[in-house]
Design a protein around this motif. Structure first.
Motif, PDB file in Angstrom:
ATOM      1  N   GLY A  70     -78.437 -27.325  13.021  1.00 38.28           N
ATOM      2  CA  GLY A  70     -78.474 -26.072  12.087  1.00 38.28           C
ATOM      3  C   GLY A  70     -79.198 -26.461  10.789  1.00 38.28           C
ATOM      4  O   GLY A  70     -79.825 -25.691  10.288  1.00 38.28           O
ATOM      5  N   MET A  71     -78.849 -27.437  10.084  1.00 37.05           N
ATOM      6  CA  MET A  71     -79.402 -28.086   8.932  1.00 37.05           C
ATOM      7  C   MET A  71     -80.625 -28.773   9.009  1.00 37.05           C
ATOM      8  O   MET A  71     -80.735 -29.470  10.008  1.00 37.05           O
ATOM      9  CB  MET A  71     -78.480 -28.807   7.953  1.00 37.05           C
ATOM     10  CG  MET A  71     -77.080 -28.235   8.022  1.00 37.05           C
ATOM     11  SD  MET A  71     -77.104 -27.110   6.651  1.00 37.05           S
ATOM     12  CE  MET A  71     -76.552 -25.504   7.419  1.00 37.05           C
ATOM     13  N   GLN A  72     -81.570 -28.666   8.095  1.00 38.59           N
ATOM     14  CA  GLN A  72     -82.551 -29.761   8.123  1.00 38.59           C
ATOM     15  C   GLN A  72     -82.814 -29.853   6.778  1.00 38.59           C
ATOM     16  O   GLN A  72     -83.241 -29.220   5.977  1.00 38.59           O
ATOM     17  CB  GLN A  72     -83.836 -29.134   9.001  1.00 38.59           C
ATOM     18  CG  GLN A  72     -84.668 -30.152   9.359  1.00 38.59           C
ATOM     19  CD  GLN A  72     -86.263 -29.621   9.458  1.00 38.59           C
ATOM     20  OE1 GLN A  72     -86.344 -28.581   9.730  1.00 38.59           O
ATOM     21  NE2 GLN A  72     -87.107 -30.621   9.183  1.00 38.59           N
ATOM     22  N   THR A  73     -82.860 -31.229   6.268  1.00 32.71           N
ATOM     23  CA  THR A  73     -83.178 -31.668   5.052  1.00 32.71           C
ATOM     24  C   THR A  73     -84.301 -32.640   5.278  1.00 32.71           C
ATOM     25  O   THR A  73     -84.212 -33.372   6.251  1.00 32.71           O
ATOM     26  CB  THR A  73     -81.841 -32.248   4.525  1.00 32.71           C
ATOM     27  OG1 THR A  73     -81.118 -33.173   5.484  1.00 32.71           O
ATOM     28  CG2 THR A  73     -81.023 -31.043   3.977  1.00 32.71           C
ATOM     29  N   LEU A 132     -77.652 -23.679   2.043  1.00 32.11           N
ATOM     30  CA  LEU A 132     -78.950 -23.149   2.265  1.00 32.11           C
ATOM     31  C   LEU A 132     -79.867 -24.446   1.997  1.00 32.11           C
ATOM     32  O   LEU A 132     -80.926 -24.828   2.500  1.00 32.11           O
ATOM     33  CB  LEU A 132     -79.325 -22.228   1.257  1.00 32.11           C
ATOM     34  CG  LEU A 132     -79.179 -20.845   1.681  1.00 32.11           C
ATOM     35  CD1 LEU A 132     -79.868 -19.847   0.358  1.00 32.11           C
ATOM     36  CD2 LEU A 132     -79.919 -20.395   2.867  1.00 32.11           C
ATOM     37  N   GLY A 134     -79.088 -27.362   2.579  1.00 35.78           N
ATOM     38  CA  GLY A 134     -78.971 -28.320   3.905  1.00 35.78           C
ATOM     39  C   GLY A 134     -77.684 -29.063   3.557  1.00 35.78           C
ATOM     40  O   GLY A 134     -77.695 -29.982   4.040  1.00 35.78           O
ATOM     41  N   ARG A 206     -86.196 -17.803   6.830  1.00 34.69           N
ATOM     42  CA  ARG A 206     -85.457 -19.041   6.935  1.00 34.69           C
ATOM     43  C   ARG A 206     -83.969 -18.722   6.050  1.00 34.69           C
ATOM     44  O   ARG A 206     -82.823 -19.163   6.540  1.00 34.69           O
ATOM     45  CB  ARG A 206     -85.947 -20.016   6.167  1.00 34.69           C
ATOM     46  CG  ARG A 206     -85.393 -21.507   5.687  1.00 34.69           C
ATOM     47  CD  ARG A 206     -85.446 -22.271   7.191  1.00 34.69           C
ATOM     48  NE  ARG A 206     -84.657 -23.493   7.073  1.00 34.69           N
ATOM     49  CZ  ARG A 206     -83.999 -24.286   7.865  1.00 34.69           C
ATOM     50  NH1 ARG A 206     -84.189 -23.847   9.192  1.00 34.69           N
ATOM     51  NH2 ARG A 206     -83.471 -25.233   7.665  1.00 34.69           N
ATOM     52  N   SER A 209     -81.561 -16.666   8.395  1.00 33.89           N
ATOM     53  CA  SER A 209     -81.327 -17.489   9.738  1.00 33.89           C
ATOM     54  C   SER A 209     -80.069 -18.225   9.035  1.00 33.89           C
ATOM     55  O   SER A 209     -79.113 -18.425   9.670  1.00 33.89           O
ATOM     56  CB  SER A 209     -82.234 -17.976  10.461  1.00 33.89           C
ATOM     57  OG  SER A 209     -82.914 -19.083   9.668  1.00 33.89           O
ATOM     58  N   GLN A 210     -80.377 -19.049   8.030  1.00 36.83           N
ATOM     59  CA  GLN A 210     -79.432 -19.998   7.666  1.00 36.83           C
ATOM     60  C   GLN A 210     -78.128 -19.350   7.207  1.00 36.83           C
ATOM     61  O   GLN A 210     -77.245 -19.693   7.614  1.00 36.83           O
ATOM     62  CB  GLN A 210     -79.798 -20.761   6.550  1.00 36.83           C
ATOM     63  CG  GLN A 210     -81.040 -21.857   6.669  1.00 36.83           C
ATOM     64  CD  GLN A 210     -80.605 -22.800   7.921  1.00 36.83           C
ATOM     65  OE1 GLN A 210     -80.710 -22.705   8.941  1.00 36.83           O
ATOM     66  NE2 GLN A 210     -79.910 -23.948   7.384  1.00 36.83           N
ATOM     67  N   LYS A 213     -76.188 -18.417  10.170  1.00 41.83           N
ATOM     68  CA  LYS A 213     -75.175 -19.558  10.492  1.00 41.83           C
ATOM     69  C   LYS A 213     -74.086 -19.635   9.928  1.00 41.83           C
ATOM     70  O   LYS A 213     -73.160 -20.042  10.204  1.00 41.83           O
ATOM     71  CB  LYS A 213     -76.332 -20.835  10.655  1.00 41.83           C
ATOM     72  CG  LYS A 213     -77.014 -21.093  11.467  1.00 41.83           C
ATOM     73  CD  LYS A 213     -78.059 -22.458  11.440  1.00 41.83           C
ATOM     74  CE  LYS A 213     -79.173 -22.241  12.490  1.00 41.83           C
ATOM     75  NZ  LYS A 213     -80.185 -23.144  11.750  1.00 41.83           N
TER      76      LYS A 213
END
Lengths: 484, 303
Positions: A70-73, A132, A134, A206, A209-210, A213
């Protein structure tokens, strides 16, 4: 790599999974052995170290999905692992992540100047913005806080609004932030160098969508997978007619018949257990007696005498809902438990409607049936209150938790109908961790579990065993399983 | 011979007749590399014990098994002095003992003299080893299976903690015995009760569930060579349906195997109501369960 795992661990800890430093070390060591680029192996290693029972697996999977999918960092790699180990297919290019961070910074600055006086709301906003960016840690903490909040014990007015309103507040905050971010993106002039139209659209999506989540995480509580729980389904028909009538529908004549059957059963069980203990209590050699006996055989120790061991018996603590329908079956249950006292080292009982009340002394000084009558007439128990399981558990935890130890079986008798008040099932988990086994007996048949205001489905996930126990046959099954 | 990689675990286990999932392979490999015990959870009959046997077969090591139950204590699990033997020996050696102390002048000296010979009575000769001590003192590495650890008492669990972290035990009369070679430890639990956090922390956790239809087919094909594909499919489908019924004890893999074997022996090549009735004993182990299967027989045979 180490940083990523540590971040994940702190998220797990925020969601109240118990992970020790030793386990983190083990996990890191094991990741060196397997191929961390293979996600199945990576997941298995993390799961094997962090989710230590089947129950925790659900929570672990949820956090794993949120954190690693779900997260992307941007992952700062230390060590010689390939750059794309975890983010094989980067959804979001790094440049976008930078822009996202910039955006969050700007919004944060603006926020700070606007309402620096509203401390509480600010914390929540900060948590959301971290989410948000991440880093879901602060957000998970906020959500967990709601679940663990103790309610004020009130005498007259009860509601479950405390939890609901906190939830609602977070939802509103999420929506507000979403609108704000999108608006902010709309006004290009906020940036020194305006971003391309496509970038802005991407960022808008983005953000949405985040935050969705985050909303999902708040609203979906994990259903525990309690596969190890003992299930009891069909049972033998010990007694055809009287055995199948629900306790609440017994006529006085049938009640008498049930009582007689219980008396017979108690005698039978006592006999079986006493026979069993006499066979199994051979302990260490009793040297003194062996030498004494050897005198008979000119000093040759032909007869070896063993010390007899005191029978190992369990302690039983019962927590009994005494509101209306439940009481009719609970009384038989208590009756049988106290009749079988010799089989256990100690039986302690509490009854509750909204708060637990120790009734052990009633059973100590009276015949079980008299004791039950006296409890029913005791003015200290407020029989008009509304059943509140959450509150009863909370008070049990505060006042009586010391009664539970690793030799105690805790039996809760109740229909789990809590008038839509907060169910507080994490408390049940705490209680289970303190005792040997947690058994829930529900006088309602299984098909009614979870209907209406019944919280049985939530509660049963935390129990070692959950049974329907509403008629004589089911009661006999349970008692035999418990004693034998 | 130890495992070389996760893939190696899979290949060699399949050779011994155990079909492991990717997860099982990873955990077994990790356990070997980090020398940590595996704690296996799962419903009865999914092959928890079988996994330990298979590991032992793959590694070419002996398997030592300790079955836990309520009331299990150190004297049953670790060691016990053979008291009867000790007493008999003292009787038989009475005169010899008299010789030993005949030269002493005082009682105190006699006691000292005997104390010097005390070792003769507390030696390996009088020690009855039980599974745990056997596993530790074995020169060749072994696979130690501690079965149904959840049935044991908290005291025993605490004792086991010490053993699993240091692989050494102290026998007061003999001193500390350190493991000559570290055993591969497998613990199984049916989740009768929750294990303590301390024990869980020392183990790698593994959950085994009922196999998928495909895996179960593969197992049957391997264990019963020559079974017809059509019958196999029907057996698996029927067992899956039976597992959905409200039974006291759901049929596990070994029961599926028994059932398939009895159908083969009776030369049934289709699953009919009659065939199920004849062979139901192998699938259901409770009287009440018979009734449930009988009631639903039409549904089971259909399709």
């Amino acid at each position: 790599m180490v940083n990523v795992i540590l971040k994940f661990v702190s998220c797990c800890r925020a969601a109240e999974m118990r992970i020790s430093t030793a386990e983190v070390l083990d996990c890191l060591r094991q990741l060196e052995i397997v191929d961390p680029c293979d996600e199945r192996q990576f997941n298995t290693v993390l799961g094997a170290n962090f989710a230590k029972s089947r129950r925790e697996q659900g929570e672990f999977d949820r956090l794993y999905r949120l954190f690693f999918h779900g997260m992307q960092t941007k992952v700062p790699w230390d060590g010689d692992l390939p750059e794309d180990a975890l983010t094989q297919k980067p959804e979001v290019p790094d440049a976008m992540l930078d822009k996202m961070a910039q955006l969050i910074r700007q919004v944060r600055d603006q926020e700070g100047s606007e309402d620096s006086n509203k401390r509480k709301g600010n914390e929540l906003d900060q948590a959301l913005m971290d989410f948000l960016a991440g880093n879901p840690l602060a957000f998970i903490q906020e959500v967990q806080k709601i679940q663990n909040r103790d309610e004020q014990a009130t005498q007259f007015f009860k509601s479950n609004l405390g939890q609901l309103s906190s939830r609602l507040e977070i939802m509103l905050r999420i929506n507000r932030l979403k609108t704000k971010m999108v608006q902010f993106l709309g006004s290009h002039d906020a940036f020194i160098e305006p971003w391309a139209e496509s970038d802005v659209t991407f960022l808008k999506e983005r953000v949405t969508s985040q935050l969705t989540k985050a909303l999902d995480f708040l609203n979906t509580e994990p259903r525990l997978d309690n596969a190890g729980q003992k299930e009891t389904g069909t049972r033998e028909l010990h007694y055809k007619s009287v055995g199948e009538i629900p306790f609440s529908n017994l006529t006085p004549k049938e009640t008498q018949a049930v009582k007689e059957i219980i008396d017979r059963l108690v005698r039978k069980l006592e006999e079986i257990t006493s026979r069993r203990f006499s066979g199994a209590n051979r302990g260490m050699v009793d040297v003194k007696k062996t030498i004494q006996r050897s005198v008979k055989y000119l000093g040759v120790p032909l007869e070896i005498v063993h010390k007899s061991r005191t029978p190992r018996k369990g302690k039983i603590v019962t927590l009994c809902d005494v509101s209306g329908s439940v009481w009719s079956s609970a009384r038989f249950m208590l009756n049988i438990l106290y009749s079988l006292q010799t089989c256990f080292s100690r039986v302690k009982s509490y009854v509750f409607i909204e708060r637990p009340f120790d009734v052990t002394s009633f059973f100590m000084s009276n015949e079980p049936n008299e004791a039950i009558q006296k409890i029913l007439n005791d003015p200290r128990i407020n029989y008009n209150a509304r059943t509140d399981y959450g509150m009863a558990f909370q008070q049990f935890r505060d006042d009586h938790l010391r009664e539970l130890d690793k030799k105690t079986t805790l039996i809760i008798i109740g229909d789990a109908r809590s008038n839509y008040l907060n169910s507080r099932e994490p408390l049940l988990e705490k209680m289970r961790d303190r005792c040997r086994r947690l058994i829930w007996l529900n006088p309602e048949q299984k098909k009614f579990w979870g209907t209406g205001d019944s919280e049985m489905m939530r509660y049963q996930d935390h129990c070692n065993e959950a049974r329907a126990c509403g008629n004589l046959n089911q009661l006999i099954d349970f008692i035999e399983a418990l004693v034998l | 011979m130890s495992f070389k990689s996760v893939q190696d675990v899979q290949n060699r286990m399949e050779q011994t007749g155990y079909i492991p999932s990717q997860e099982i392979c990873t955990i077994v490999f990790l356990a070997q590399e980090t020398q940590k015990p595996i704690l296996i959870e799962g419903p009865a009959g999914v092959g928890k014990t079988e996994l330990a046997k298979s590991i032992a077969a793959c590694l070419g090591q002996e398997m030592i098994r300790l079955q836990c139950y309520e009331g299990l204590d150190e004297s049953k699990a670790l060691y016990e002095w053979a008291y009867a033997k000790q007493l008999l020996y003292t009787q038989m050696l009475k005169e010899k003992i008299n010789d030993v102390i005949s030269t002493t002048a005082s009682l105190a000296e006699a006691v000292d003299e005997i104390a010097e010979h005390e070792d003769a009575f507390f030696s390996d000769r009088f020690l009855q080893t039980r599974p745990l001590l056997a596993a530790i003192s074995s020169i060749d590495p072994v696979v130690l299976l501690i079965d149904e650890i959840d049935k044991s008492d908290p005291e025993f669990e605490a004792f086991l903690l010490e053993l699993l972290s240091d692989f050494q035990v102290t026998i007061p009369e003999l001193g500390t015995i350190v493991a000559k070679s570290q055993p591969f430890v497998v613990l199984t639990s049916n989740n009768y009760r929750d294990m303590s956090d301390a024990l869980k922390r020392r183990c790698i956790h593994l959950y085994i569930d009922y196999p998928t239809i495909e895996t179960e087919k593969e197992i049957l094909r391997m264990k019963i060579p020559g079974i017809q594909e059509r019958l196999l499919g029907k057996i698996i489908a029927t067992v899956a349906k039976i597992r959905e019924l409200d039974l006291k004890k759901k049929p596990c893999i070994s029961e599926t195997l028994d059932w398939a074997r009895s159908l083969m022996i009776l030369q049934q090549d289709d699953i009919t109501e009659d065939a199920i009735f004849k062979t139901l004993n192998t699938l259901c182990k409770h009287k009440a369960d018979y009734g449930v299967v009988r009631e639903n027989i039409a549904h089971l045979v259909k399709g």
